[in-house]
Scaffold this motif. Structure first.
Motif, mmCIF file in Angstrom:
data_model
loop_
_atom_site.group_PDB
_atom_site.id
_atom_site.type_symbol
_atom_site.label_atom_id
_atom_site.label_comp_id
_atom_site.label_asym_id
_atom_site.label_seq_id
_atom_site.Cartn_x
_atom_site.Cartn_y
_atom_site.Cartn_z
ATOM 1 N N GLY B 223 33.974 43.534 51.570
ATOM 2 C CA GLY B 223 33.552 42.540 52.552
ATOM 3 C C GLY B 223 34.340 41.260 52.381
ATOM 4 O O GLY B 223 35.526 41.283 52.034
ATOM 5 N N GLY B 224 33.659 40.112 52.554
ATOM 6 C CA GLY B 224 34.364 38.837 52.564
ATOM 7 C C GLY B 224 34.423 38.126 51.223
ATOM 8 O O GLY B 224 35.091 37.097 51.106
ATOM 9 N N VAL B 225 33.737 38.639 50.190
ATOM 10 C CA VAL B 225 33.733 37.952 48.884
ATOM 11 C C VAL B 225 34.915 38.431 48.038
ATOM 12 O O VAL B 225 35.032 39.629 47.756
ATOM 13 C CB VAL B 225 32.408 38.219 48.124
ATOM 14 N N LEU B 226 35.767 37.501 47.654
ATOM 15 C CA LEU B 226 36.962 37.866 46.875
ATOM 16 C C LEU B 226 36.572 38.267 45.442
ATOM 17 O O LEU B 226 35.562 37.797 44.904
ATOM 18 C CB LEU B 226 37.945 36.700 46.866
ATOM 19 N N ASN B 227 37.415 39.115 44.857
ATOM 20 C CA ASN B 227 37.075 39.744 43.566
ATOM 21 C C ASN B 227 36.876 38.760 42.413
ATOM 22 O O ASN B 227 36.180 39.076 41.457
ATOM 23 C CB ASN B 227 38.172 40.741 43.164
ATOM 24 N N TRP B 228 37.512 37.581 42.484
ATOM 25 C CA TRP B 228 37.449 36.658 41.344
ATOM 26 C C TRP B 228 36.348 35.597 41.487
ATOM 27 O O TRP B 228 36.325 34.608 40.773
ATOM 28 C CB TRP B 228 38.799 35.971 41.116
ATOM 29 N N ASP B 278 53.407 29.008 42.982
ATOM 30 C CA ASP B 278 53.000 27.727 42.387
ATOM 31 C C ASP B 278 51.751 27.158 43.059
ATOM 32 O O ASP B 278 50.888 26.581 42.392
ATOM 33 C CB ASP B 278 54.147 26.706 42.495
ATOM 34 N N GLU B 279 51.685 27.308 44.371
ATOM 35 C CA GLU B 279 50.530 26.769 45.115
ATOM 36 C C GLU B 279 49.236 27.452 44.657
ATOM 37 O O GLU B 279 48.195 26.795 44.502
ATOM 38 C CB GLU B 279 50.713 26.983 46.626
ATOM 39 N N GLN B 280 49.307 28.753 44.441
ATOM 40 C CA GLN B 280 48.109 29.496 44.014
ATOM 41 C C GLN B 280 47.710 29.118 42.583
ATOM 42 O O GLN B 280 46.525 28.945 42.283
ATOM 43 C CB GLN B 280 48.364 31.007 44.129
ATOM 44 N N TYR B 328 46.615 35.332 60.922
ATOM 45 C CA TYR B 328 45.584 35.358 59.864
ATOM 46 C C TYR B 328 45.918 34.285 58.838
ATOM 47 O O TYR B 328 47.084 34.103 58.472
ATOM 48 C CB TYR B 328 45.555 36.740 59.209
ATOM 49 N N GLU B 329 44.893 33.600 58.373
ATOM 50 C CA GLU B 329 45.102 32.521 57.411
ATOM 51 C C GLU B 329 43.972 32.526 56.392
ATOM 52 O O GLU B 329 42.798 32.439 56.764
ATOM 53 C CB GLU B 329 45.119 31.182 58.165
ATOM 54 N N ASN B 330 44.323 32.663 55.108
ATOM 55 C CA ASN B 330 43.333 32.619 54.041
ATOM 56 C C ASN B 330 43.959 31.899 52.847
ATOM 57 O O ASN B 330 44.729 32.493 52.089
ATOM 58 C CB ASN B 330 42.908 34.043 53.646
ATOM 59 N N PRO B 331 43.662 30.616 52.665
ATOM 60 C CA PRO B 331 44.328 29.843 51.599
ATOM 61 C C PRO B 331 43.909 30.270 50.196
ATOM 62 O O PRO B 331 44.563 29.901 49.226
ATOM 63 C CB PRO B 331 43.874 28.403 51.896
ATOM 64 N N GLU B 332 42.838 31.047 50.063
ATOM 65 C CA GLU B 332 42.315 31.397 48.737
ATOM 66 C C GLU B 332 42.908 32.694 48.192
ATOM 67 O O GLU B 332 42.843 32.964 47.003
ATOM 68 C CB GLU B 332 40.780 31.508 48.826
ATOM 69 N N THR B 333 43.512 33.495 49.057
ATOM 70 C CA THR B 333 43.932 34.825 48.606
ATOM 71 C C THR B 333 45.216 34.785 47.764
ATOM 72 O O THR B 333 45.902 33.756 47.694
ATOM 73 C CB THR B 333 44.093 35.771 49.814
ATOM 74 N N VAL B 334 45.499 35.892 47.115
ATOM 75 C CA VAL B 334 46.707 36.012 46.291
ATOM 76 C C VAL B 334 47.420 37.312 46.655
ATOM 77 O O VAL B 334 46.888 38.126 47.406
ATOM 78 C CB VAL B 334 46.363 36.031 44.781
ATOM 79 N N LEU B 335 48.607 37.488 46.101
ATOM 80 C CA LEU B 335 49.360 38.721 46.343
ATOM 81 C C LEU B 335 48.737 39.858 45.519
ATOM 82 O O LEU B 335 48.105 39.603 44.503
ATOM 83 C CB LEU B 335 50.817 38.499 45.920
ATOM 84 N N ALA B 336 48.944 41.063 45.933
ATOM 85 C CA ALA B 336 48.518 42.285 45.235
ATOM 86 C C ALA B 336 47.111 42.724 45.625
ATOM 87 O O ALA B 336 46.114 42.075 45.315
ATOM 88 C CB ALA B 336 48.612 42.160 43.719
ATOM 89 N N LYS B 337 47.074 43.863 46.293
ATOM 90 C CA LYS B 337 45.795 44.430 46.724
ATOM 91 C C LYS B 337 44.920 44.799 45.532
ATOM 92 O O LYS B 337 43.706 44.729 45.598
ATOM 93 C CB LYS B 337 46.039 45.681 47.573
ATOM 94 N N SER B 338 45.549 45.212 44.427
ATOM 95 C CA SER B 338 44.759 45.649 43.273
ATOM 96 C C SER B 338 43.897 44.504 42.733
ATOM 97 O O SER B 338 42.833 44.717 42.181
ATOM 98 C CB SER B 338 45.674 46.185 42.170
ATOM 99 N N ASN B 339 44.366 43.272 42.910
ATOM 100 C CA ASN B 339 43.589 42.106 42.467
ATOM 101 C C ASN B 339 42.494 41.730 43.447
ATOM 102 O O ASN B 339 41.689 40.844 43.189
ATOM 103 C CB ASN B 339 44.519 40.893 42.315
ATOM 104 N N GLY B 340 42.536 42.359 44.621
ATOM 105 C CA GLY B 340 41.603 41.959 45.668
ATOM 106 C C GLY B 340 42.254 41.022 46.661
ATOM 107 O O GLY B 340 41.607 40.489 47.560
#
Lengths: 96, 402
Positions: B223-228, B278-280, B328-340
């Protein structure tokens, strides 16, 4: 310009009956069913009016736009009109 | 809950024997894609980003949909079972039982079902019928705005002279943290003209206190809650419209999710730092991923799409060229699907990407749909605009036993 404008206004009036549906209400069907209501129900892809099933004659040719909507609704888990035989409990569409 | 939903659906199926009211059908989709050498980031440390390089991608074959569906209708009751055998584990996608409380004005559905939300959520299993191959970004599997399925829905419709009003409220387990009652709703009005259909609608969702459905390293969230996150409370709101006139289809939708979350310092330290920019690193852990602490964050996910298609009837079938623009815009996300995270927004400096698609659907018969399309992805990476393309094909066949 005036003729074009009048034409644009009048044209839709002539197309009002372009989606006529011939149907028969089974003897046990109590709901009032107007052609316009039935047409809108079919455009939604619904297979029922109230608790009454809609059945389409095997001999009827289903217009493409209805057919596509039925397919979409069926694959989304909804009840769509079925093709089958006339009975007292159904609304039976003989032709489009 | 899964067992309970399956039980409800099976009860519904067993209430009446297989008859003219029972349909058994499904479809199979074969899929192939080739992504141009796509950019990826490697070599980062806990305090600084690595370099972006292009990597070659082999073309890939998949069977994303192997569906088996059973629909039963008996007077005021109906049930639906939707089983997906596309992966090694056969899974139940939908299993619900529905009863009419007040005719079509009010119906109750219980089990496991797709929620009514925007134009596509319920339609995505009707692959052969819609324009496009990929779902709109709000329902793309690696960055869902909310869960696609829920467990209980009250819904209905009211016919007027000019059209029909549809409405629904739904709740379920979703991603709730405890005894919260997440609530989703959808209201739409479809006008039926002689030559057109026009739908205008709005959907909303209130998660209340929610928790991640996946751990860092376990893949994309449900859903919408990120893994971390330790916890998250988010609200989604959107508007959508679809206009069909003869052979023309136009669609537009905008959705926004407002998150009020608490990140978990320990989960953040489990993120693979090699792929972070760096931004992340700065945003998530103040510049050092080895010293991450729990932190509160408010952020917004925004997405919109516009789609247009026009069908031509030919003696060989129906051909529908289409164009799409997704943002699509999500400033909180990161690269890599495995991380969520995800490989598109997570690569960008600002978590934003655009995708332009051109394609065509060919339907030689009602039961077959062949779709081919090509997309260009564009995003800002290290201050520069970066593009890569992708071509894909989808071949679906609908079958029916009864």
């Amino acid at each position: 310009m005036k003729k074009i404008l009048i034409g644009l206004i009048i044209a839709p009036l002539f197309s009002l009956n372009s989606f006529a549906i011939d149907f028969e209400k089974g003897a046990n069907v109590k709901d009032d069913v107007s052609p316009r209501l039935l047409r809108n129900i079919l455009r939604k892809g619904n297979g029922m009016i109230g608790s009454t099933r809609i059945v389409i004659s095997k001999d009827a040719t289903i217009p493409g736009r209805y057919k596509k909507k039925f397919e979409e609704m069926k694959l989304s888990g909804e009840t769509v009109p079925s093709v089958g035989a006339k009975s007292d409990d159904v609304i039976f569409i003989t032709s489009f | 809950m899964k067992k309970m939903s399956l039980g409800f659906a099976l009860c519904g199926l067993l209430v009446s024997p297989v008859s003219a009211n029972t349909s058994i059908y499904g479809y199979i989709e074969g899929y192939v894609e080739k992504v141009e050498s796509s950019p990826t980031r490697t070599g980062g440390t806990s305090t600084s980003e690595g370099a972006v390089s292009r990597s070659e991608n082999a073309h890939e074959f998949q069977t994303p949909n192997v569906k088996f569906m059973v629909k039963n209708t008996s007077g005021d009751y109906s049930s639906y079972l939707n089983i997906d055998a596309s992966e090694s584990n056969v899974k139940m996608t939908n299993a619900w039982f529905e009863g009419k409380i007040a005719g079509n004005y009010l119906k109750a559905r219980i089990g496991k079902m797709y929620r009514k939300f925007g134009l596509y959520n319920e339609r995505l299993d009707a692959v052969p019928t819609y324009i496009g191959i990929e779902p709109p970004e709000l329902f793309d599997g690696d960055h869902l705005l909310l869960t696609r399925t829920t467990n209980f829905m009250l819904h209905g419709e009211k016919d007027f002279d000019s059209g029909t009003l549809f409405y629904s409220l739904a709740t379920g387990n979703d991603e709730r943290a405890g005894s919260e009652i997440p609530l989703g709703g959808d209201v739409r009005y479809t006008m039926f003209g002689d030559n057109y259909e026009w739908t205008i609608g709005s959907s909303f969702y209130l998660s209340h206190k929610a928790k991640p459905s996946q751990d860092v390293g376990s893949g994309s969230p449900d859903g919408g809650v990120l893994n971390w996150m330790n916890e998250d409370k988010y609200e989604v709101f959107g508007v959508f419209t679809e206009y069909k006139r003869k052979m023309l289809t136009l669609q537009f939708a905008y959705f926004q999710a407002d998150h009020d979350a608490i990140r978990s310092g320990s989960k953040l330290q489990d993120l693979n730092t090699a792929a972070l920019n760096d931004e992340q690193i700065q945003r998530l852990c103040n510049g050092d991923m080895s010293t991450c602490a729990d932190s509160a964050v408010n952020y917004k996910v925004k997405t919109w799409y516009i789609r247009a298609g026009y069908s031509f009837k030919t003696s060989k079938g129906e051909i529908t060229p289409y164009v799409q623009w997704d943002s699509y815009e999500n400033p909180e996300t990161v690269l890599a699907k495995s991380n969520g995270g995800d490989n598109e927004a997570g690569l960008a400096d600002d978590g934003k990407f655009n995708k332009q698609t051109v394609g065509m659907v060919y339907r030689p018969t009602d039961k077959v749909a062949i779709k081919l399309d090509a997309s260009n992805h564009s995003q800002d990476v290290d201050g520069e605009s970066l593009n890569y393309s992708e071509v894909r094909g989808s071949f679906s066949y609908v079958w029916q036993l009864l």
